[in-house]
Design a protein around this motif. Structure first.
Motif, mmCIF file in Angstrom:
data_model
loop_
_atom_site.group_PDB
_atom_site.id
_atom_site.type_symbol
_atom_site.label_atom_id
_atom_site.label_comp_id
_atom_site.label_asym_id
_atom_site.label_seq_id
_atom_site.Cartn_x
_atom_site.Cartn_y
_atom_site.Cartn_z
ATOM 1 N N THR A 1 -3.165 4.509 -7.251
ATOM 2 C CA THR A 1 -3.524 3.022 -7.117
ATOM 3 C C THR A 1 -2.717 2.220 -7.872
ATOM 4 N N LEU B 1 -4.262 5.751 1.275
ATOM 5 C CA LEU B 1 -4.539 6.445 -0.043
ATOM 6 C C LEU B 1 -3.330 7.300 -0.224
ATOM 7 N N THR C 1 -13.204 5.354 -6.955
ATOM 8 C CA THR C 1 -12.538 4.470 -6.265
ATOM 9 C C THR C 1 -12.700 4.259 -4.807
ATOM 10 N N GLN D 1 -14.563 1.331 -2.688
ATOM 11 C CA GLN D 1 -13.888 1.120 -1.265
ATOM 12 C C GLN D 1 -14.928 1.015 -0.190
ATOM 13 N N ASN E 1 0.892 -1.312 0.027
ATOM 14 C CA ASN E 1 0.202 -0.088 0.019
ATOM 15 C C ASN E 1 0.877 1.234 0.072
#
Length: 157
Positions: A78, A68, A91, A95, A39
């Protein structure tokens, strides 16, 4: 002479089932391993902050998080995709729908309208991004029901 011509029988274990089970276990653990470091996009240069503190491990394990990554142009990163605000909003909506579905499946009763979603949004914004870009993404998250936010920064040393 008392000798035997009958060959001795040797008992050799069949290792095929054992190897099959070991392979299946390795495959299972490879699928469920936590890729938390995926991430964190290395293209993001975090700002320096003197008051930045690392998150305690007990908090990190217990909470649901969504990371993010925001580049210096204000786009959401992403994977290998760069998404402008309108795509980033979709997006974030996706989520939020996944979090709501997870709450429904697990049977957790939560009034999203008042309490918000239990997921913490971790914002990793580049140090050169404008505040308005970060604020627009925060507002997009709030419109979908996210209420908890954390900002990442480098510890000034």
């Amino acid at each position: 002479m008392s000798g035997s011509v009958v060959p001795k029988e040797s008992a050799e274990p069949n290792l095929t089932p054992l190897l099959d089970i070991v392979f299946q276990l390795i495959t299972f653990f490879m699928l469920v391993i936590n890729f938390a470091t995926d991430n964190y996009d290395q293209r993001i240069r975090l700002p320096d902050a003197g008051s930045a503190q690392p998150v305690e491990d007990s908090q990190r394990v217990l909470e649901d998080r969504l990371v993010l990554n925001i580049d210096k142009s204000g786009n959401l990163l992403t994977g290998n995709e760069v998404q402008p605000l309108n795509e980033a909003t979709q997006t974030i909506k996706h989520q939020a729908d996944l979090v709501k579905l997870n709450l429904k499946v697990t049977g957790v009763k939560l009034d999203v309208a008042t309490a918000g979603l239990p997921t913490t949004i971790i914002l990793r914004a580049d140090k050169d991004v404008t505040f308005s870009s970060v604020l627009n993404l925060i507002k997009a998250c709030q419109n979908q029901g996210f209420r908890k936010f954390a900002l990442k920064a480098m510890i000034r040393g």
